[in-house]
Design an enzyme around this catalytic site. Structure first.
Site, PDB file in Angstrom:
ATOM      1  N   CYS A 144     102.360  48.976  15.721  1.00 40.03           N
ATOM      2  CA  CYS A 144     102.362  49.784  16.962  1.00 40.03           C
ATOM      3  C   CYS A 144     103.618  50.640  17.062  1.00 40.03           C
ATOM      4  O   CYS A 144     104.136  50.860  18.170  1.00 40.03           O
ATOM      5  CB  CYS A 144     102.238  48.905  18.215  1.00 40.03           C
ATOM      6  SG  CYS A 144     100.620  48.165  18.376  1.00 40.03           S
ATOM      7  N   ASP A 176     112.646  47.291  27.401  1.00 41.85           N
ATOM      8  CA  ASP A 176     111.488  46.572  26.881  1.00 41.85           C
ATOM      9  C   ASP A 176     112.035  45.330  26.188  1.00 41.85           C
ATOM     10  O   ASP A 176     112.604  45.411  25.093  1.00 41.85           O
ATOM     11  CB  ASP A 176     110.731  47.480  25.907  1.00 41.85           C
ATOM     12  CG  ASP A 176     109.601  46.756  25.201  1.00 41.85           C
ATOM     13  OD1 ASP A 176     109.506  45.525  25.321  1.00 41.85           O
ATOM     14  OD2 ASP A 176     108.820  47.431  24.502  1.00 41.85           O
ATOM     15  N   GLN A 194     110.647  41.517  22.765  1.00 45.91           N
ATOM     16  CA  GLN A 194     111.100  40.790  21.573  1.00 45.91           C
ATOM     17  C   GLN A 194     112.489  40.184  21.760  1.00 45.91           C
ATOM     18  O   GLN A 194     113.004  39.567  20.820  1.00 45.91           O
ATOM     19  CB  GLN A 194     111.120  41.723  20.346  1.00 45.91           C
ATOM     20  CG  GLN A 194     109.766  42.284  19.957  1.00 45.91           C
ATOM     21  CD  GLN A 194     108.800  41.224  19.428  1.00 45.91           C
ATOM     22  OE1 GLN A 194     109.201  40.103  19.080  1.00 45.91           O
ATOM     23  NE2 GLN A 194     107.532  41.562  19.388  1.00 45.91           N
ATOM     24  N   LYS A 237     104.574  35.713  24.002  1.00 48.17           N
ATOM     25  CA  LYS A 237     105.507  35.779  22.875  1.00 48.17           C
ATOM     26  C   LYS A 237     106.611  34.735  23.005  1.00 48.17           C
ATOM     27  O   LYS A 237     107.493  34.639  22.169  1.00 48.17           O
ATOM     28  CB  LYS A 237     106.124  37.173  22.790  1.00 48.17           C
ATOM     29  CG  LYS A 237     105.111  38.267  22.410  1.00 48.17           C
ATOM     30  CD  LYS A 237     105.799  39.584  22.207  1.00 48.17           C
ATOM     31  CE  LYS A 237     104.843  40.761  22.156  1.00 48.17           C
ATOM     32  NZ  LYS A 237     104.065  40.832  20.917  1.00 48.17           N
ATOM     33  N   HIS A 286     107.930  50.633  20.620  1.00 48.28           N
ATOM     34  CA  HIS A 286     106.537  50.186  20.506  1.00 48.28           C
ATOM     35  C   HIS A 286     105.697  51.198  21.285  1.00 48.28           C
ATOM     36  O   HIS A 286     106.179  51.766  22.283  1.00 48.28           O
ATOM     37  CB  HIS A 286     106.442  48.797  21.154  1.00 48.28           C
ATOM     38  CG  HIS A 286     105.137  48.094  20.988  1.00 48.28           C
ATOM     39  ND1 HIS A 286     104.034  48.410  21.730  1.00 48.28           N
ATOM     40  CD2 HIS A 286     104.766  47.071  20.179  1.00 48.28           C
ATOM     41  CE1 HIS A 286     103.034  47.610  21.398  1.00 48.28           C
ATOM     42  NE2 HIS A 286     103.448  46.791  20.447  1.00 48.28           N
TER      43      HIS A 286
HETATM   44  N1  PLP Z   1     107.120  46.011  23.266  1.00 45.84           N
HETATM   45  C1  PLP Z   1     107.428  45.378  22.144  1.00 45.84           C
HETATM   46  C2  PLP Z   1     108.790  45.564  21.553  1.00 45.84           C
HETATM   47  C3  PLP Z   1     106.485  44.545  21.534  1.00 45.84           C
HETATM   48  O1  PLP Z   1     106.793  43.911  20.403  1.00 45.84           O
HETATM   49  C4  PLP Z   1     105.218  44.400  22.128  1.00 45.84           C
HETATM   50  C5  PLP Z   1     104.185  43.581  21.468  1.00 45.84           C
HETATM   51  O2  PLP Z   1     104.223  43.331  20.308  1.00 45.84           O
HETATM   52  C6  PLP Z   1     104.962  45.066  23.316  1.00 45.84           C
HETATM   53  C7  PLP Z   1     105.932  45.870  23.857  1.00 45.84           C
HETATM   54  C8  PLP Z   1     103.645  44.925  24.003  1.00 45.84           C
HETATM   55  O3  PLP Z   1     103.471  43.617  24.406  1.00 45.84           O
HETATM   56  P1  PLP Z   1     102.062  43.154  24.982  1.00 45.84           P
HETATM   57  O4  PLP Z   1     101.057  43.432  23.904  1.00 45.84           O
HETATM   58  O5  PLP Z   1     102.230  41.715  25.283  1.00 45.84           O
HETATM   59  O6  PLP Z   1     101.814  43.996  26.182  1.00 45.84           O
END
Ligand code: PLP
Length: 426
Positions: free
Chosen positions: A364, A198, A201, A224, A121
């Protein structure tokens, strides 16, 4: 699990969209909230509201107790080393940026290498690009294979003595791949490098045990996983947090301040400058209780069954291309696809007419989209409250779109990206 009973806990699931019952399949972007979380938030404001850590009055003490209790719940939920190793941030993005600033700026030197993957992401990519540019460090990558899994040969090839950090997503938000984090941890350990996972998800959808993963940093977002927006988590071993510089300066993160200098507060407060989202954190505690009550093994089992079912029924649709592993054991509750030449935004619009919420775009993950040779996908993502009947409605609506647009063979890459006013991603 009684899914009908679970659904009753989520008030929003009984609303209608465009005259149809809502089918919410945009859970990877943000999840819906059970009544227990909504009530925890309003109860906080109705009965407890006061700033934490600062007052000696009853409300402040109660608010602080809820805030710190939630920290302990987070620690238990993912088996963090201790409650003090849990830092509340705004979201996953801020958690990763915290590491890039507070660890990266101090410990990354010119020529050092940071190993990432081609499916990150943007929030686990751009902070490292900024750091590498600032420090003269080198970014290396584990690439994505056509089947949507990581090419682990790249891991062995591109990790080396100059690797200081490996940062990898546990689960791809764009195509649902579950990555073999243990393998990354072994490589990082053998090189004396750190591993950041990270988990935006993964923590909401599959059982996560930090001790088993073997990572140094874990980042995820409350919104989430049934919690409120504006609350994120970063977890790291206390010894590491002690070595790191502060991220933001201000109230709460200091021990003593003079005109020219200051000393830092103990953990975890050293990294929690300013008034935190204490109401959100209190309600996040209720979300953790709710998920704990369901059992993360049960959540995962339900989602795996649903996504297996979705893959089977979507594969019947003429002209569909599904991205990511086709084995539901290697995939989270995400299915990302293109339908012939239909633009993902057009598809999303047809689905919305049927009350079905999905996401369309690059999610993203622009480098991943480029790697797959596409501009974007339509993404459906499930949670524990989704049902097979909803998957049937979704497949039926896709079929309607297919008839409406008339699907022909060329791949979506043949069609240039449609300029769009809509914000894409998440
Ligand atoms: N990393 C992953 C794999 C994500 O799916 C997301 C959000 O969709 C993020 C990071 C960023 O999360 P946030 O927008 O809550 O900071």
């Amino acid at each position: 699990m009684d899914i009908d009973k679970i659904r009753k806990d989520f008030p929003i699931l009984s609303r209608r969209v465009r005259g149809k019952p809502l089918v919410y399949l945009d859970n990877a972007a943000t999840s819906q909230k059970p009544r227990a979380v909504i009530e925890a938030l309003s109860n906080f404001y109705e009965n407890t509201n006061a700033n934490v850590h600062r007052g000696i009055h009853t409300l402040s003490e109660e608010a602080t107790a809820l805030y710190e209790e939630a920290r302990k719940k987070v620690a238990r939920f993912v088996h963090a080393p201790s409650p003090e190793s849990v830092i509340f941030t705004r979201n996953t993005t801020e958690s990763i940026n915290l590491v890039a600033h507070a660890w990266g700026r101090k410990f990354i030197n010119p020529g050092d290498e940071i190993l990432l993957t081609g499916m990150e992401h943007h929030s686990n990519l751009v902070p490292w690009q900024i750091l590498a540019q600032e420090k003269g460090a080198v970014l290396k990558f584990v690439e994505v294979r056509p089947d949507g899994t990581l090419n682990l040969e790249d891991l062995d090839r591109n990790a080396g003595p100059r690797t200081k950090l490996i940062a990898v997503t546990h689960v791809s938000n764009a195509i649902g791949t579950i990555n073999p984090i243990r393998r990354f941890a072994q490589v990082a350990k053998s090189l004396g490098a750190l591993l950041l996972v990270d988990a935006a998800q993964s923590v909401p959808h599959i059982p996560v045990d930090m001790r088993v993963l073997g990572c140094d940093f874990l980042a995820f977002s409350a919104h989430k996983m049934m919690g409120p927006t504006g609350v994120g988590v970063l977890i790291a071993h206390e010894e590491m947090l002690e070595k790191m510089s502060p991220f933001l300066g201000g109230g709460d993160m200091i021990r003593e301040v003079w005109l020219e200098k200051a000393t830092w507060n103990e953990l975890p407060y050293k990294f929690e400058a300013g008034t935190p989202n204490f109401a959100g954190v209190a309600a996040f505690g209720a979300a953790l209780d709710y998920l704990q009550g369901l059992g993360m093994d049960n959540v995962r089992a339900h989602e795996q069954e649903l996504i297996g079912y979705a893959l089977k029924s979507l594969l019947q649709i003429e002209g569909i291309t599904i991205y990511g592993p086709m084995d539901s054991a290697q995939r989270s509750g995400v299915v990302s696809f293109n339908l012939g030449t239909i633009h993902p935004h057009d598809l999303g619009t047809v689905l919305d007419e049927d009350g079905i919420a999905v996401r369309a775009g690059h999610h993203c993950c622009q480098p991943l989209m480029r790697r797959l040779g596409i501009n974007g996908t339509t993404r459906a993502s499930v949670y524990v409250y989704n049902t097979k009947e909803e998957i049937d409605k979704f497949a039926k609506s896709l079929d309607r779109a297919r008839t409406l647009f008339g699907v022909c063979a060329p791949s979506p890459t043949d069609r240039p990206a449609k300029p769009s006013a809509k914000k894409e991603g998440r």
